[in-house]
Design a protein around this motif. Structure first.
Motif, short mmCIF file in Angstrom:
data_model
loop_
_atom_site.label_atom_id
_atom_site.label_comp_id
_atom_site.label_asym_id
_atom_site.label_seq_id
_atom_site.Cartn_x
_atom_site.Cartn_y
_atom_site.Cartn_z
N TYR A 170 -38.70 26.95 20.79
CA TYR A 170 -39.58 27.38 21.88
C TYR A 170 -40.64 26.32 22.17
O TYR A 170 -41.84 26.55 22.03
CB TYR A 170 -40.23 28.73 21.56
N ILE A 171 -40.18 25.15 22.58
CA ILE A 171 -41.10 24.07 22.93
C ILE A 171 -40.87 23.65 24.38
O ILE A 171 -39.77 23.78 24.91
CB ILE A 171 -40.95 22.85 21.99
N GLN A 172 -41.92 23.15 25.00
CA GLN A 172 -41.81 22.60 26.35
C GLN A 172 -42.60 21.30 26.42
O GLN A 172 -43.71 21.21 25.89
CB GLN A 172 -42.36 23.56 27.41
N VAL A 173 -42.01 20.29 27.07
CA VAL A 173 -42.74 19.06 27.40
C VAL A 173 -42.72 18.94 28.92
O VAL A 173 -41.65 18.95 29.54
CB VAL A 173 -42.11 17.82 26.75
N HIS A 174 -43.90 18.81 29.51
CA HIS A 174 -44.03 18.79 30.96
C HIS A 174 -44.81 17.56 31.41
O HIS A 174 -45.87 17.24 30.87
CB HIS A 174 -44.76 20.04 31.44
N ASP A 178 -43.18 8.99 29.97
CA ASP A 178 -41.96 8.44 29.35
C ASP A 178 -41.01 9.62 29.08
O ASP A 178 -41.02 10.60 29.80
CB ASP A 178 -42.33 7.67 28.09
N ASP A 179 -40.17 9.52 28.05
CA ASP A 179 -39.24 10.61 27.73
C ASP A 179 -40.00 11.89 27.38
O ASP A 179 -41.10 11.84 26.81
CB ASP A 179 -38.36 10.23 26.55
N GLY A 180 -39.35 13.02 27.65
CA GLY A 180 -39.93 14.28 27.21
C GLY A 180 -39.89 14.39 25.70
O GLY A 180 -40.92 14.52 25.04
N ASP A 200 -39.31 9.49 32.43
CA ASP A 200 -38.11 8.76 32.01
C ASP A 200 -37.05 9.84 31.73
O ASP A 200 -37.00 10.83 32.45
CB ASP A 200 -38.42 7.91 30.78
N GLU A 201 -36.21 9.68 30.74
CA GLU A 201 -35.25 10.75 30.45
C GLU A 201 -35.98 12.00 29.94
O GLU A 201 -37.00 11.89 29.26
CB GLU A 201 -34.23 10.29 29.41
N SER A 202 -35.41 13.14 30.21
CA SER A 202 -35.96 14.37 29.65
C SER A 202 -35.75 14.39 28.14
O SER A 202 -36.63 14.76 27.37
CB SER A 202 -35.31 15.60 30.29
N LEU A 203 -34.54 13.98 27.70
CA LEU A 203 -34.19 14.00 26.29
C LEU A 203 -33.47 12.71 25.93
O LEU A 203 -32.61 12.25 26.67
CB LEU A 203 -33.27 15.19 25.99
N ARG A 225 -36.03 8.41 38.90
CA ARG A 225 -34.63 8.02 39.04
C ARG A 225 -33.88 7.93 37.72
O ARG A 225 -32.77 7.45 37.67
CB ARG A 225 -34.55 6.69 39.81
N ASP A 226 -34.50 8.35 36.64
CA ASP A 226 -33.81 8.34 35.36
C ASP A 226 -33.00 9.61 35.18
O ASP A 226 -32.93 10.47 36.06
CB ASP A 226 -34.83 8.15 34.24
N TYR A 227 -32.39 9.75 34.01
CA TYR A 227 -31.42 10.81 33.77
C TYR A 227 -32.02 11.95 32.94
O TYR A 227 -33.06 11.80 32.30
CB TYR A 227 -30.21 10.24 33.04
N CYS A 228 -31.33 13.07 32.96
CA CYS A 228 -31.78 14.20 32.15
C CYS A 228 -31.65 13.90 30.66
O CYS A 228 -32.44 14.39 29.86
CB CYS A 228 -30.99 15.46 32.51
N SER A 229 -30.65 13.10 30.27
CA SER A 229 -30.51 12.76 28.86
C SER A 229 -29.99 11.33 28.71
O SER A 229 -29.34 10.79 29.61
CB SER A 229 -29.56 13.74 28.14
#
Length: 265
Positions: A170-174, A178-180, A200-203, A225-229
């Motif tokens: 149960y964590i959130q980075v918003h 940089d990366d999440g 940057d990337e989410s993960l 413009r980066d990716y989800c992972s």
């Protein structure tokens, strides 16, 4: 979040380092190269606490041998953000860095393991896959990603050699610049992860990460413009004949590229 300022509030100014396990380690985990013992400290954060950081390099580092016990609840999550009003910024402070004695694919059995860690925060890594760095539960990290050197920013939450004895759920980075979240080696598991509007990337994972990631939602802002992972293994390690690749198990993921630009939490 309308009642956030009725919560207990901690303020940090600069780097907060818990323990001394980020110093150079000997071949014996728990004993530093200089012969001193590793300090086993615990940072406890009660449910509903807000940690506000002064602008710039402010960040929290949990070193090898120490723990963070951040136990929020659904009704009273723990929130880490910058000191200004709202949660719609980014790059306003650093982030959270966890370092453990967990595996890392640059370390060799019989030799001391000292991995240069995220954000120039010292050393991490070891040979204890089930190492315990504490608990992150119902935690929100927002507005981080301070650029401490050109092209080098801090992730929202960095896990460096963190072992599977650590609880992350149960964590959130918003809104991190940089990366999440990024995993550098280790085998820590994470579930119920929400990553929104990160730059940057989410993960991201790299350097031999082998944990499990379950129930993840990533929403990448359209203006990034980066990716989800991102899943990596350093080419230099391949050329040196290293065999331990990152092989996490993934289950029940949803990833989106939002049509909206960055928005408040």
């Amino acid at each position: 979040l309308g009642e956030v300022y009725k919560r207990p509030i901690w303020r940090i100014d600069g780097r907060v380092t818990v323990g001394n396990g980020n110093l150079e380690m000997s071949t014996t985990e728990g004993t530093l190269a200089n012969g001193a013992a590793v300090i086993n400290a615990t940072l406890e954060i009660e449910a509903g606490t807000q940690i506000v950081a002064s602008p710039g390099f402010s960040n929290i580092v949990i070193t090898r041998g120490s723990k963070i016990e951040a136990n929020g609840t659904a009704e009273a999550p723990i929130i880490m953000s910058s000191e200004d009003d709202g949660f719609d910024g980014n790059q306003e402070w650093g982030g959270l860095i966890l370092q453990g004695y967990g595996n890392h694919n640059t370390c060799t059995a019989g030799a001391a393991c000292n991995v240069d860690s995220e954000g120039e925060s010292g050393f991490a890594g070891g040979f204890t896959p089930d190492d315990d760095s504490g608990t992150l539960r119902y935690l929100i990290v927002a507005e981080g990603g301070f650029e401490f050197a050109v092209g080098n920013e801090i992730n929202g939450i960095s896990f460096v050699g963190v072992g599977s004895g650590t609880t992350v759920e149960y964590i959130q980075v918003h809104g991190n610049f940089d990366d999440g979240v990024e995993f550098y080696g280790g085998s820590v598991n994470a579930k119920y992860v929400v990553l929104t509007a990160n730059g940057d990337e989410s993960l991201d994972w790299d350097e031999g990460y082998v944990g499990n990631i379950q129930y993840l939602l990533a929403v990448q802002a359209a203006d990034e413009r980066d990716y989800c992972s991102e899943a990596d293994l350093s080419p230099a390690l391949i050329h040196r004949g290293r065999r331990r690749r990152s092989t996490p198990r993934r289950s029940r993921w949803s990833t989106y590229h939002s049509p909206q630009r960055r928005r408040p939490l």
